[in-house]
Design a protein around this motif. Structure first.
Motif, PDB file in Angstrom:
ATOM      1  N   ARG A  37      41.741  40.996  41.727  1.00 48.48           N
ATOM      2  CA  ARG A  37      42.300  40.918  40.658  1.00 48.48           C
ATOM      3  C   ARG A  37      42.653  42.174  39.915  1.00 48.48           C
ATOM      4  NH1 ARG A  37      45.255  37.058  40.838  1.00 48.48           N
ATOM      5  NH2 ARG A  37      45.596  37.847  38.639  1.00 48.48           N
ATOM      6  N   ILE A  38      41.786  43.277  40.174  1.00 47.82           N
ATOM      7  CA  ILE A  38      42.043  44.491  39.629  1.00 47.82           C
ATOM      8  C   ILE A  38      43.301  45.165  40.389  1.00 47.82           C
ATOM      9  CG2 ILE A  38      41.183  46.842  39.598  1.00 47.82           C
ATOM     10  CD1 ILE A  38      38.294  45.665  39.756  1.00 47.82           C
ATOM     11  N   ALA A  39      43.331  44.888  41.599  1.00 43.10           N
ATOM     12  CA  ALA A  39      44.750  45.305  42.336  1.00 43.10           C
ATOM     13  C   ALA A  39      45.901  44.669  41.659  1.00 43.10           C
ATOM     14  CB  ALA A  39      44.447  45.204  43.574  1.00 43.10           C
ATOM     15  N   ALA A  40      45.756  43.589  41.071  1.00 47.95           N
ATOM     16  CA  ALA A  40      46.948  42.713  40.657  1.00 47.95           C
ATOM     17  C   ALA A  40      47.272  43.097  39.554  1.00 47.95           C
ATOM     18  CB  ALA A  40      46.683  41.206  40.907  1.00 47.95           C
ATOM     19  N   GLY A  41      46.423  43.734  38.617  1.00 47.93           N
ATOM     20  CA  GLY A  41      46.498  44.107  37.304  1.00 47.93           C
ATOM     21  C   GLY A  41      45.964  43.216  36.287  1.00 47.93           C
ATOM     22  N   ASP A  42      45.263  42.171  36.685  1.00 47.23           N
ATOM     23  CA  ASP A  42      44.713  41.149  35.735  1.00 47.23           C
ATOM     24  C   ASP A  42      43.011  40.987  36.336  1.00 47.23           C
ATOM     25  OD1 ASP A  42      44.414  38.999  34.134  1.00 47.23           O
ATOM     26  OD2 ASP A  42      45.212  37.596  35.638  1.00 47.23           O
ATOM     27  N   PRO A  43      42.566  41.841  35.659  1.00 46.06           N
ATOM     28  CA  PRO A  43      41.090  42.021  36.174  1.00 46.06           C
ATOM     29  C   PRO A  43      40.134  40.965  35.608  1.00 46.06           C
ATOM     30  CG  PRO A  43      41.337  43.769  34.702  1.00 46.06           C
ATOM     31  CD  PRO A  43      42.781  42.907  34.846  1.00 46.06           C
ATOM     32  N   GLU A  44      40.581  40.317  34.391  1.00 49.16           N
ATOM     33  CA  GLU A  44      39.623  39.552  33.671  1.00 49.16           C
ATOM     34  C   GLU A  44      39.153  38.269  34.596  1.00 49.16           C
ATOM     35  OE1 GLU A  44      38.708  37.063  29.489  1.00 49.16           O
ATOM     36  OE2 GLU A  44      40.577  38.434  29.812  1.00 49.16           O
ATOM     37  N   PRO A  45      40.297  37.549  35.335  1.00 53.05           N
ATOM     38  CA  PRO A  45      39.605  36.300  36.365  1.00 53.05           C
ATOM     39  C   PRO A  45      38.536  36.821  37.141  1.00 53.05           C
ATOM     40  CG  PRO A  45      41.924  36.165  36.004  1.00 53.05           C
ATOM     41  CD  PRO A  45      41.463  37.696  35.351  1.00 53.05           C
ATOM     42  N   MET A  70      33.751  44.785  29.663  1.00 55.16           N
ATOM     43  CA  MET A  70      33.375  44.456  30.880  1.00 55.16           C
ATOM     44  C   MET A  70      34.658  44.490  31.709  1.00 55.16           C
ATOM     45  SD  MET A  70      30.473  41.571  31.264  1.00 55.16           S
ATOM     46  CE  MET A  70      30.519  40.651  29.580  1.00 55.16           C
ATOM     47  N   VAL A  71      35.904  44.084  30.902  1.00 54.34           N
ATOM     48  CA  VAL A  71      36.908  43.757  31.613  1.00 54.34           C
ATOM     49  C   VAL A  71      37.794  45.418  31.787  1.00 54.34           C
ATOM     50  CG1 VAL A  71      39.704  43.176  31.308  1.00 54.34           C
ATOM     51  CG2 VAL A  71      37.779  41.405  31.151  1.00 54.34           C
ATOM     52  N   ALA A  72      37.538  45.865  30.673  1.00 60.99           N
ATOM     53  CA  ALA A  72      37.933  47.352  30.873  1.00 60.99           C
ATOM     54  C   ALA A  72      37.262  48.231  31.942  1.00 60.99           C
ATOM     55  CB  ALA A  72      37.718  48.118  29.261  1.00 60.99           C
ATOM     56  N   GLY A  73      35.879  47.783  32.096  1.00 56.79           N
ATOM     57  CA  GLY A  73      35.167  48.707  32.707  1.00 56.79           C
ATOM     58  C   GLY A  73      35.133  48.114  34.503  1.00 56.79           C
ATOM     59  N   ALA A  74      36.092  47.353  34.669  1.00 49.60           N
ATOM     60  CA  ALA A  74      36.154  46.242  35.958  1.00 49.60           C
ATOM     61  C   ALA A  74      36.400  47.319  37.232  1.00 49.60           C
ATOM     62  CB  ALA A  74      37.446  45.205  35.896  1.00 49.60           C
ATOM     63  N   PRO A  75      37.131  48.353  37.055  1.00 50.52           N
ATOM     64  CA  PRO A  75      37.017  48.992  38.115  1.00 50.52           C
ATOM     65  C   PRO A  75      35.882  49.738  38.567  1.00 50.52           C
ATOM     66  CG  PRO A  75      39.113  49.699  37.057  1.00 50.52           C
ATOM     67  CD  PRO A  75      38.125  48.917  36.209  1.00 50.52           C
ATOM     68  N   GLU A  76      35.017  50.315  37.625  1.00 52.64           N
ATOM     69  CA  GLU A  76      33.782  50.995  37.851  1.00 52.64           C
ATOM     70  C   GLU A  76      32.728  49.700  38.305  1.00 52.64           C
ATOM     71  OE1 GLU A  76      30.869  53.888  37.759  1.00 52.64           O
ATOM     72  OE2 GLU A  76      33.121  54.033  38.151  1.00 52.64           O
TER      73      GLU A  76
END
Length: 160
Positions: A37-45, A70-76
């Protein structure tokens, strides 16, 4: 003294145990979904699935500002989860720890946490496993008074 609350030590899960393999797969599927989901640019799901799988709270019940953080920090989050999942562990080092150690485990946490806590407590010389009724993986946040009371009881010398 050392008190650990549901330490995530996936290296305690055995590659030779079918139940452990199933638990590792459960965890890996959540991580792969989060990373996808992060790679797709839509991390929230991905973050929502991670939070709901590991914690005893529905994504929609978390206040919007906290969800946004939490969504903003998804990559970390994904990086740290991957690092934890892939971390090798020297079991001899665990057995050599001299401090009295208590491992706290929430009774309503995901099964993978219970398995890791049981295995870790067994590997730590003289460690004790304590199950906290009504607590889940987010016990220190959602049931802070219960967890704090357990920690205080474990760290307070017994009166004779």
């Amino acid at each position: 003294r050392l008190v650990l609350y549901e330490p995530i030590v996936t290296a305690m899960l055995s590659a030779a145990d079918p139940e452990d393999l199933a638990l590792r797969k459960w965890d890996a599927d959540i991580v792969v979904h989060l990373e996808g989901r992060i790679a797709a640019g839509d991390p929230e799901p991905g973050v929502a699935r991670f939070v709901e799988a590991w914690n005893e709270i529905a994504w929609g019940r978390i206040p919007p500002p906290a969800r946004a953080r939490m969504v903003a920090g998804a990559p970390e989050l994904a990086r740290l989860v991957r690092a934890t999942s892939d971390f090798p562990l020297d079991r001899a080092m665990l057995a050599a720890l001299p401090a009295p150690i208590a491992v706290l485990q929430g009774a309503v946490s995901p099964p993978v946490t219970r398995r890791m806590s049981e295995r870790l407590a067994a590997a730590l010389h003289g460690a004790a496993l304590h199950i906290l009724d009504g607590c889940g993986h987010m016990g220190p946040v959602l049931q802070a008074e219960t967890v704090a009371a357990a920690v205080e009881a474990l760290l307070t010398p017994a009166q004779t």
